[in-house]
Write an enzyme that holds these catalytic residues in place. Structure first.
Site, PDB file in Angstrom:
ATOM      1  N   SER A 192       1.102  -1.125  -0.024  1.00  0.00           N
ATOM      2  CA  SER A 192      -0.037  -0.327  -0.145  1.00  0.00           C
ATOM      3  C   SER A 192       0.710   1.362  -0.351  1.00  0.00           C
ATOM      4  O   SER A 192       2.421   1.278   0.451  1.00  0.00           O
ATOM      5  CB  SER A 192      -0.635  -0.089   1.194  1.00  0.00           C
ATOM      6  N   TYR A 205      -1.443  -0.948  10.863  1.00  0.00           N
ATOM      7  CA  TYR A 205      -2.013  -1.071   8.999  1.00  0.00           C
ATOM      8  C   TYR A 205      -0.235  -0.943   8.440  1.00  0.00           C
ATOM      9  O   TYR A 205       0.252  -1.828   7.380  1.00  0.00           O
ATOM     10  CB  TYR A 205      -2.636  -1.220   9.030  1.00  0.00           C
TER      11      TYR A 205
HETATM   12  N1  LIG Z   1      -9.008  -0.966  -1.545  1.00  0.00           N
HETATM   13  C1  LIG Z   1      -7.611  -0.321  -1.358  1.00  0.00           C
HETATM   14  O1  LIG Z   1      -8.006   1.215  -2.014  1.00  0.00           O
HETATM   15  C2  LIG Z   1      -5.915  -0.377  -1.213  1.00  0.00           C
HETATM   16  C3  LIG Z   1      -5.323   0.398  -0.621  1.00  0.00           C
HETATM   17  C4  LIG Z   1      -3.503  -0.372  -0.515  1.00  0.00           C
HETATM   18  C5  LIG Z   1      -4.114  -1.877  -0.587  1.00  0.00           C
HETATM   19  N2  LIG Z   1      -4.493  -2.214  -0.468  1.00  0.00           N
HETATM   20  C6  LIG Z   1      -4.701  -3.068  -0.321  1.00  0.00           C
HETATM   21  O2  LIG Z   1      -5.337  -4.449  -0.740  1.00  0.00           O
HETATM   22  C7  LIG Z   1      -5.672  -5.826  -0.960  1.00  0.00           C
HETATM   23  C8  LIG Z   1      -6.933  -5.558  -0.809  1.00  0.00           C
HETATM   24  O3  LIG Z   1      -8.132  -4.945  -0.171  1.00  0.00           O
HETATM   25  P1  LIG Z   1      -9.555  -5.019  -0.464  1.00  0.00           P
HETATM   26  O4  LIG Z   1      -9.928  -3.611  -0.672  1.00  0.00           O
HETATM   27  O5  LIG Z   1      -9.579  -5.412  -1.804  1.00  0.00           O
HETATM   28  O6  LIG Z   1     -10.202  -5.876   0.563  1.00  0.00           O
HETATM   29  P2  LIG Z   1     -11.677  -5.841   0.229  1.00  0.00           P
HETATM   30  O7  LIG Z   1     -12.539  -6.026  -0.615  1.00  0.00           O
HETATM   31  O8  LIG Z   1     -12.311  -5.295   1.971  1.00  0.00           O
HETATM   32  O9  LIG Z   1     -11.040  -7.280  -0.063  1.00  0.00           O
HETATM   33  C9  LIG Z   1     -10.733  -8.898   1.216  1.00  0.00           C
HETATM   34  C10 LIG Z   1     -10.351  -9.573   1.046  1.00  0.00           C
HETATM   35  O10 LIG Z   1     -10.011 -10.653   2.091  1.00  0.00           O
HETATM   36  C11 LIG Z   1     -10.704 -11.799   2.548  1.00  0.00           C
HETATM   37  N3  LIG Z   1     -10.338 -12.228   3.772  1.00  0.00           N
HETATM   38  C12 LIG Z   1     -10.639 -10.489   4.045  1.00  0.00           C
HETATM   39  N4  LIG Z   1     -10.358 -10.964   6.065  1.00  0.00           N
HETATM   40  C13 LIG Z   1      -9.633 -12.481   5.641  1.00  0.00           C
HETATM   41  C14 LIG Z   1      -9.487 -13.708   6.289  1.00  0.00           C
HETATM   42  N5  LIG Z   1      -8.795 -12.550   7.951  1.00  0.00           N
HETATM   43  N6  LIG Z   1      -8.931 -14.103   6.082  1.00  0.00           N
HETATM   44  C15 LIG Z   1      -8.811 -14.724   4.562  1.00  0.00           C
HETATM   45  N7  LIG Z   1      -9.808 -14.131   3.607  1.00  0.00           N
HETATM   46  C16 LIG Z   1     -10.324 -12.667   4.319  1.00  0.00           C
HETATM   47  C17 LIG Z   1     -12.451 -11.314   2.459  1.00  0.00           C
HETATM   48  O11 LIG Z   1     -13.080 -12.606   1.815  1.00  0.00           O
HETATM   49  P3  LIG Z   1     -13.615 -13.588   3.593  1.00  0.00           P
HETATM   50  O12 LIG Z   1     -14.586 -12.107   3.773  1.00  0.00           O
HETATM   51  O13 LIG Z   1     -14.936 -14.086   2.601  1.00  0.00           O
HETATM   52  O14 LIG Z   1     -13.399 -13.519   4.224  1.00  0.00           O
HETATM   53  C18 LIG Z   1     -12.103 -10.766   0.840  1.00  0.00           C
HETATM   54  O15 LIG Z   1     -12.061 -11.605  -0.676  1.00  0.00           O
HETATM   55  C19 LIG Z   1      -5.222  -5.838   0.668  1.00  0.00           C
HETATM   56  O16 LIG Z   1      -3.994  -6.447   1.017  1.00  0.00           O
HETATM   57  C20 LIG Z   1      -4.792  -3.968   1.356  1.00  0.00           C
HETATM   58  O17 LIG Z   1      -4.138  -3.938   2.160  1.00  0.00           O
HETATM   59  C21 LIG Z   1      -6.359  -2.071  -0.705  1.00  0.00           C
END
Ligand SMILES: NC(=O)c1ccc[n+]([C@@H]2O[C@H](COP(=O)([O-])OP(=O)(O)OC[C@H]3O[C@@H](n4cnc5c(N)ncnc54)[C@H](OP(=O)(O)O)[C@@H]3O)[C@@H](O)[C@H]2O)c1
Ligand SMILES: *[C@@H]1O[C@H](CO)[C@@H](O)[C@H](O)[C@H]1NC(C)=O
Ligand SMILES: *[C@@H]1O[C@H](CO)[C@@H](O)[C@H](O)[C@H]1NC(C)=O
Ligand SMILES: *[C@@H]1O[C@H](CO)[C@@H](O)[C@H](O)[C@H]1NC(C)=O
Length: 318
Positions: A192, A205
């Site tokens: 990130s 985080y």
């Molecule tokens: N969105 C952003 O703007 C952003 C920015 C920078 C970095 N990131 C990074 O990108 C990555 C993905 O983020 P996202 O925004 O796509 O997240 P998200 O929409 O919240 O999706 C999270 C995914 O992970 C699964 N998950 C969550 N907790 C889990 C756990 N404890 N064990 C197993 N599976 C789990 C969820 O499915 P279930 O609920 O079915 O388990 C879901 O499929 C992360 O590493 C985040 O730090 C995101």
């Protein structure tokens, strides 16, 4: 004119030249990595890494987008996350839409070392070309907050370290040996923008993401000569549940566009913001030294005030 002025002038000229060079380098790299379709590695290269891709956190947001995009480019997908019904639904959709084989694996990455035995057993006999270490969380609630404002700080900290740090290290440890044995493979770690420095109100985080960035780059250097491509992807804001599904626009990316553009940079950059919009924002943020400002007591006070005004209310699920 006094001789001192000449020295100052020379210093000014050198500084200006250095800044110009930096900007020119940045622009050149951005064009190369994000804008030239001709230099992209392409789907045959991706498929030649191995038949399967493993995506953690694959049922929503960026992970889901990566899973679909990798299937579209011809790989079979192993989906890993917590909710079995969501996993099966997602797997069915991938099979129908892209005609690839899938497997699902239920695991909660807030767990410790004990969860990896089952994962390792399941992945053992697959020819894994791509691992996307995507799973990641902030705190329980999708909000920024001071460390002790979490509902149960002890558990929150254990969960976030297990989910964001241990998972990446362990998953890599599991697939790396077979990749090294075959002399090819790709590991993508979702970090990130916050990896770039301490971020008050996202302390834990941001620190876990600093681990991801540092670890990825070091391991990438260790195994480059053995055919392994390691890429760290550091997005800014992508519209997912984690970011309260913010409105998509110039700054905020749609996860599908993000995954497609980020995969296009594979093999061109070992550390990328993922897309041009985020690369430009990253450049501006680091250029303006905004991070130093965030650490001032003044900024912390203002943020605290804004947070207390927006109150403890939880956002509604959409
Ligand atoms: N969105 C952003 O703007 C952003 C920015 C920078 C970095 N990131 C990074 O990108 C990555 C993905 O983020 P996202 O925004 O796509 O997240 P998200 O929409 O919240 O999706 C999270 C995914 O992970 C699964 N998950 C969550 N907790 C889990 C756990 N404890 N064990 C197993 N599976 C789990 C969820 O499915 P279930 O609920 O079915 O388990 C879901 O499929 C992360 O590493 C985040 O730090 C995101
Ligand atoms: C899994 O996801 C489905 C669909 O989103 C939801 O209805 C169900 O409550 C979830 N199950 C668990 C155990 O969280
Ligand atoms: C979205 O995030 C909230 C807060 O972390 C969580 O309670 C909820 O289950 C998430 N929704 C989905 C669909 O994953
Ligand atoms: C990222 O990629 C490297 C490359 O192999 C891997 O060793 C590491 O565990 C991954 N995760 C983190 C947190 O860097």
């Amino acid at each position: 004119m006094e001789p001192g002025w000449d020295a100052l002038r020379a210093l000014g000229a050198v500084t200006a030249a250095w800044l110009l060079l930096r900007v020119a380098w940045g622009v050149g790299r951005a064009v190369y990595v994000y804008l030239l379709p001709q230099v992209r590695r392409g789907d045959p290269w991706l498929r030649s890494q191995g038949a399967w891709a493993v995506v953690t956190g694959a049922t929503d947001g960026i992970g889901k987008a990566y899973a679909h995009e990798l299937a579209r480019r011809g790989l079979n997908i192993v989906l890993i996350s917590r909710n079995l019904s969501k996993l099966e639904q997602e797997a069915k959709e991938i099979e129908q839409r892209h005609g690839r084989t899938t497997r699902v694996l239920q695991a909660d990455f807030t767990g410790g070392l004990e969860i990896y035995e089952a994962i390792e057993a399941e992945l053992q006999e697959l020819d894994i070309g791509v691992l996307v270490n995507n799973v990641g969380m902030r705190y329980f609630c999708n909000r920024i907050m001071k460390l002790l404002d979490a509902e149960d700080p002890a558990k929150a900290l254990a969960d976030i370290v297990n989910c964001n740090v241990l998972s990446v290290a362990q998953m890599t440890r599991i697939v790396l040996p077979q990749m090294v044995a075959r002399g090819r493979g790709v590991i993508i770690n979702l970090s990130s923008e916050t990896e770039n420095g301490p971020w008050p109100f996202l302390a834990a985080y941001a620190a876990t993401k600093a681990f991801v960035g540092s670890f990825s780059r070091a391991v990438g250097a260790e195994y480059l000569s053995q055919g392994i491509t390691v890429q760290t992807v550091s997005p800014l804001v992508v519209s997912t549940n984690m970011t309260n599904r913010m409105k998509i626009g110039l700054l905020v990316k749609d996860p599908r566009d993000f995954a497609r553009e980020a995969l296009d940079t594979l093999g061109l950059s070992s550390h990328t913001s993922g897309c041009l919009s985020h690369a430009v924002q990253h450049f501006l943020l680091s250029f303006l030294l905004l991070r130093l400002f965030l650490l001032t007591q003044w900024a912390v006070k203002v943020t605290s005030m804004v947070l207390s005004l927006s109150g403890p209310k939880r956002r509604k699920e959409d």
